[in-house]
Design a protein around this motif. Structure first.
Motif, mmCIF file in Angstrom:
data_model
loop_
_atom_site.group_PDB
_atom_site.id
_atom_site.type_symbol
_atom_site.label_atom_id
_atom_site.label_comp_id
_atom_site.label_asym_id
_atom_site.label_seq_id
_atom_site.Cartn_x
_atom_site.Cartn_y
_atom_site.Cartn_z
ATOM 1 N N SER A 194 0.936 -1.069 -0.079
ATOM 2 C CA SER A 194 -0.096 0.053 -0.131
ATOM 3 C C SER A 194 1.029 1.261 -0.086
ATOM 4 C CB SER A 194 -0.709 0.015 1.198
ATOM 5 O OG SER A 194 -0.290 0.304 2.407
ATOM 6 N N LEU A 195 2.044 1.212 0.261
ATOM 7 C CA LEU A 195 3.169 2.269 0.058
ATOM 8 C C LEU A 195 2.652 3.013 -1.367
ATOM 9 C CD1 LEU A 195 6.483 0.988 1.249
ATOM 10 C CD2 LEU A 195 5.129 2.746 2.305
ATOM 11 N N ASN B 275 -0.210 3.526 -2.746
ATOM 12 C CA ASN B 275 -1.230 4.285 -2.803
ATOM 13 C C ASN B 275 -1.234 5.929 -2.880
ATOM 14 O OD1 ASN B 275 -2.280 1.651 -2.552
ATOM 15 N ND2 ASN B 275 -3.395 1.918 -0.899
ATOM 16 N N ARG B 276 -0.040 6.414 -2.552
ATOM 17 C CA ARG B 276 0.130 7.676 -2.555
ATOM 18 C C ARG B 276 0.507 8.372 -3.930
ATOM 19 N NH1 ARG B 276 4.890 8.084 1.072
ATOM 20 N NH2 ARG B 276 4.822 10.352 1.107
ATOM 21 N N PHE B 277 0.628 7.372 -4.862
ATOM 22 C CA PHE B 277 0.985 7.684 -6.135
ATOM 23 C C PHE B 277 -0.032 7.185 -7.101
ATOM 24 C CE2 PHE B 277 4.818 6.837 -3.625
ATOM 25 C CZ PHE B 277 5.472 8.280 -3.572
#
Lengths: 181, 239, 549
Positions: free
Chosen positions: A94-95, A97-99
């Motif tokens: 999920s890292l 998810n910011r992109f």
């Protein structure tokens, strides 16, 4: 009494949770006497069977394929276990998810391509399942019955959980599991 | 502490308890071995009452009160744990996890994190609210410390220790709501701060992995919180 | 100023007034100013001078007349003729007609119905006195309450009147004003403060703004009486910086009152002293919450702190502080002038006096009204407000801004007071009143208020900081057609959490718009979730589309 049908599934995760399952060592023998492992990365079944009693899922939902698979599993499973941090929270996958997915693909397949080859990089086509906009934990997609956080869940927990389920109890995992570690 | 404080008696979880009237419910509970979860509270710093985890029920009112800022009163009946409180506390923890990017597995504080520990103590197994995945930066400009906003729970312990104990007031909070952010000086890079004394108190009071020493790997930080009660005790003695 | 001098000034002012055959009142409060009533006033000044009427005809800039949607408003006295809207081209015709019949095409249609059910105490001077001239206020009986109180009453007499009046805080919570004053008066501290909360921030609310722009001296007089009652010498007026006209008029009012010895040292020739300073709010809604307001005046970040201790005991810089809302202070001079018993005759058993409402939304007449407590919502919406335009159907009325709820048609005949509104899940609040018809989608309304609460949450306590964006996010997904039945459960859980665990009143009441719409308009939520349609046609539904989680 017929044996309980068990499945384990590896979605968007690192397989570490499956490794942790093996850490129950000789207790595996004890368990396998009581259950049928009907589907798993470790067995040869190609299609997820019907009427599974317990499915233990490692990894989150990252691609359309994962989502499709999870919905199928939910329809064919009595007890669905969200196993490990990726399944429970999204965790490391999920890292991203910011992109945006486009940025992600560009970064992975074009910008970060090493000098060999033609240097341009190739964005995978239809052969690779398409990514969902965000990596999601299992329970945001389907109903989940048991949550076992941990990265990976501590060895032996699978044994405890299966034993409880075999004996018809809902496993009480309080103070036995934690996020991370 | 006021030397002439009266002693009050009241009930806590059905037990008759005597306490000084200038003691908070939280202090009394701690002294009597009753566990009340906290995150923003830290002994030695002023209480801010922001995390709401320490809320307890007071009989005769339907209202919950934050035990870190509520004082013991004669005859009151306090309940520190109930089904209702347990439900709210788990929801609050979940909201913390959904707010920023708390990924325990790759956090310097893994295993020593107060937020992570509370999930075990209170039995939080997953977050059933939507995650926000905010894009927040990491300030690694300081020569010794790192401020990772992804792990920050805005408890402001660092702000308070810096202002109240160290006296530098380098740290503060900027903007509001979900956009609130811990800043150094007037929102400059920490490394360029002229007020920071590099004392490291902020790192030692941080309950999560938001503040850490540079060069630490996952699950690698060692927190030294003992200094705080010691410092406040010594200072109180001098006054 | 000595009481005798006050009387002299009244005589002088009345003598000047008696010379005028006609007075042309032009509204110069923010509403009418925004449609250039300043240019209109200039045109009247020129026209009157050109016609050589300057000696017998006064042109006076006054405060709000209430019928804001008909602005710019002009009133001619004697006769009480309301014109509106008036354009500069109409000026010479109006001046010509002063001695003849009113010009029927310019008559303000709304003003007759609008004023029929009103009862003016707070707004008695609004639209009548010139807010920029202290003499005008004094001639209308201003500052007599203060001078009477100082000359003939003890502080406890003053408080006794306020207690007897039954006045309750007009800022929203409705705490008994007399009780608050008593608490502050009782504290032994030598240093106390009186603070006026003019940080009006509810969307659609402009009651305090109008009072400050139309009758600033009345608020100052109320504050000075309060200061006398609780023995305070310092006062702060916390006004939001978005109200520049109110600030300008207040600053002038303070200066004028000081020059006339009505503020400062030796007020009305007595030993009583009281000084007022203005502090500007920098645009944070939370600073309307009393502990945040105190923190802001102190120069700190505007964030609430847990109560108790209440400001009455531990307020500004740790000293006992009396904080009241603009409208509360504006009620004080008439209470002292006429006695607490007089005030208590108006209203209901538990809610005395009148309330100013800013009525807006889908209703024919919008503007500012003052009505006695106990009036029904139906009278406000249909009699004073003139009903719903375009023949549409009434759906709900939203009271109390982001802290209030939506009241459906079934409660239209309920009397308006603190308890009744609370019993149907809303609050009286500061007095914003937004009427909605069948073109409003209640999911969208809830989303709108949650957007407000989310962006105005100070971020100090977790439930408000992250709970309001959660609710906003979930409401957004429902309105886009991506909601599930489970989302309603999530909303209910969050509402319950915020209502019970938030730190200040804002977080505690932030769920109200969601709670009340879920309670009375659940069918609309279900239509969005199950049928993927918006009954009011407001939400852009995109069913089948992948909605971001």
């Amino acid at each position: 009494m017929s044996k309980m049908k068990i499945a384990t599934v590896w979605l968007d995760g690192c397989s570490g949770c499956h490794m942790s399952m093996f850490d129950m060592d000789e207790k595996l023998i004890d368990i396998l006497e009581k259950v049928d492992l009907v589907y798993s990365p470790l067995v040869d079944a190609k299609e997820f069977p019907e009427g599974v009693d317990v499915t233990v899922i490692e990894g989150g939902v990252g691609s359309e394929e994962d989502k499709h698979m999870l919905e199928l599993i939910r329809a064919r499973t009595h007890m669905l276990v969200s196993y490990g941090d990726c399944a429970v929270t999204g965790n490391v996958p999920s890292l991203r998810n910011r992109f945006s997915v486009d940025d992600l693909i560009k970064r992975s397949y074009i910008e970060n391509v090493s000098a060999h080859g033609d240097g341009g990089g190739n964005v995978p086509g239809d052969a690779v399942p398409r990514l969902l906009p965000v990596e999601r934990p299992l329970h945001e997609v389907v109903r989940v019955d048991v949550f076992i956080p941990g990265c990976p869940p501590r060895p032996g927990l699978t044994y405890f959980m299966l034993k409880e389920l075999l004996e018809g109890r809902m496993p009480d995992l309080k103070e036995k599991t934690r996020f991370g570690l | 502490m006021n030397e002439s404080a009266r002693i009050v008696t009241f009930k806590m979880d059905g037990r008759e308890i005597g306490a000084r009237e200038d003691e908070t419910i939280l202090q009394v509970a701690t002294d009597n071995g009753i566990f009340i979860p906290t995150l923003c509270y830290l002994e030695g710093l002023s209480a801010m009452g922001g995390c709401r985890l320490c809320m307890v029920e007071v009989k005769e009112t339907s209202k919950l009160v934050p035990s870190c800022v509520t004082y013991a009163r004669e005859g009151m009946e306090v309940i520190t744990n109930s089904e209702r409180l347990a439900k709210y506390r788990i929801m609050l923890l979940e909201l913390f996890f959904a707010e920023r990017n708390h990924i325990c597995a790759i956090c310097v504080a893994n295993g020593r994190c107060e937020l992570q520990n509370l999930t075990v103590n209170l039995g939080m197994t997953h977050v059933h609210f939507p995650y926000f995945y905010p894009r927040v930066p990491v300030d690694a400009s300081h020569e010794r410390f790192v401020l990772d906003h992804n792990r920050c729970i805005l408890c402001t312990r660092c702000v308070r220790v810096c202002a109240e104990i160290e006296g530098a007031h380098t740290l503060d909070v900027m903007t509001r709501g979900m956009d609130s952010r811990i800043i150094t000086d007037l929102n400059q890079a920490w490394g360029s701060s002229v007020t920071c004394t590099r004392c490291g108190k902020c790192v030692n009071v941080c309950p999560t992995g938001a503040l850490s020493e540079k060069g630490k790997a996952v699950a690698d930080i060692a927190v030294k919180k003992q200094f705080l009660p010691y410092l406040t005790r010594m200072r109180r003695g001098k006054q | 100023m000595h009481p005798d001098e006050l009387l002299d000034l009244i005589d002088k002012e009345n003598e000047a007034r008696s010379r005028w055959k006609h007075t042309i009142h032009i509204c110069t409060a923010a509403g009418c100013l925004s449609c250039r009533s300043d240019a209109l006033k200039e045109a009247f000044d020129k026209e009157v001078a050109a016609k050589g009427l300057a000696e017998v005809c006064a042109v006076k800039g006054v405060g709000c007349m209430g019928t804001c949607n008909a602005g710019p408003m002009v009133r001619i006295e004697p006769g009480g003729i309301h014109y509106g809207p008036v354009a500069p081209e109409d000026v010479s015709e109006i001046v010509m007609s002063l001695d003849g019949d009113p010009i029927s095409r310019l008559l303000c249609k709304e003003s007759a119905v609008f004023s029929s059910r009103q009862h003016k105490i707070v707004l008695e001077n609004s639209g009548i006195v010139d807010p920029e001239r202290i003499e005008d206020y004094i001639a209308s009986g201003g500052y007599t309450a203060l001078s009477t109180a100082l000359a003939t009453m003890s502080p406890s007499d003053v408080i006794a009147h306020v207690v007897q009046s039954g006045l309750r805080g007009r800022g929203g919570a409705g705490y008994p004003t007399g009780l608050k004053w008593t608490t502050v008066a009782k504290t032994g501290s030598r240093r106390k403060y009186v603070v006026c909360n003019a940080d009006e921030g509810d969307p659609g609310a402009f009651m305090d703004r109008s009072v400050l722009e139309s009758d600033p001296h009345r608020v100052l007089e109320g504050m000075a009486i309060a200061a006398y009652a609780v023995s305070a010498f310092h006062g702060y007026l916390y006004v939001r910086a978005e109200y520049p006209l109110a600030i300008k008029r207040l600053a002038k009012a303070i200066r004028d009152a000081e020059r006339h010895g009505l503020l400062g040292n030796n007020i009305c020739g007595t030993t009583f002293k009281f000084g007022v300073q203005i502090r500007l709010g920098a645009g944070a809604f939370v600073c309307g919450e009393e502990t945040s307001l105190i923190s802001s005046i102190e120069g700190n970040r505007g964030a609430p702190r847990p109560r108790p201790p209440y400001p009455a005991e531990y307020g500004l810089w740790g000293h006992p502080t009396l904080i009241n809302n603009v409208e509360t202070f504006a009620n004080i001079p008439p209470i002292i002038r006429n006695g607490g018993a007089w005030f208590a005759k108006t209203g209901t058993e538990k809610s005395k006096g009148t309330k100013v409402f800013a009525i807006a939304g889908r209703v024919n007449n919008t503007g500012l009204i003052e009505v006695p407590f106990g009036i029904t919502l139906r009278e406000i919406v249909f009699d004073i407000g003139g009903g719903i335009p375009e023949g549409r159907n009434f759906k709900a009325v939203q009271t109390g801004g982001p802290s209030g709820g939506c009241i459906p048609a079934e409660f239209l005949d309920m009397p308006v007071d603190y308890e009744s509104l609370a019993s149907v899940g809303s609050i009286l609040g500061s007095g914003g009143l937004i009427v909605m018809d069948d073109t409003s989608c209640m999911v969208d309304v809830a989303k709108y208020f949650m957007e407000f609460s989310r962006s105005e949450s100070c971020g100090k306590c977790l439930p408000c900081r992250t709970g309001t964006p959660q609710m906003y996010h979930i409401l957004g997904r429902i309105s886009e057609g991506g909601g599930t039945r489970y989302d309603v459960q999530l909303l209910e859980e969050l509402c319950d959490l915020l209502k019970n665990t938030s730190l200040c009143g804002l977080g505690l009441s932030a769920p109200n718009p969601v709670v009340s719409t879920l309670r009375y308009f659940k069918d609309e939520y279900e239509a969005h979730i199950l049928d993927k349609t918006c009954p009011a046609g407001v939400c852009a539904m995109a069913s089948g589309r992948m909605v971001r989680q």
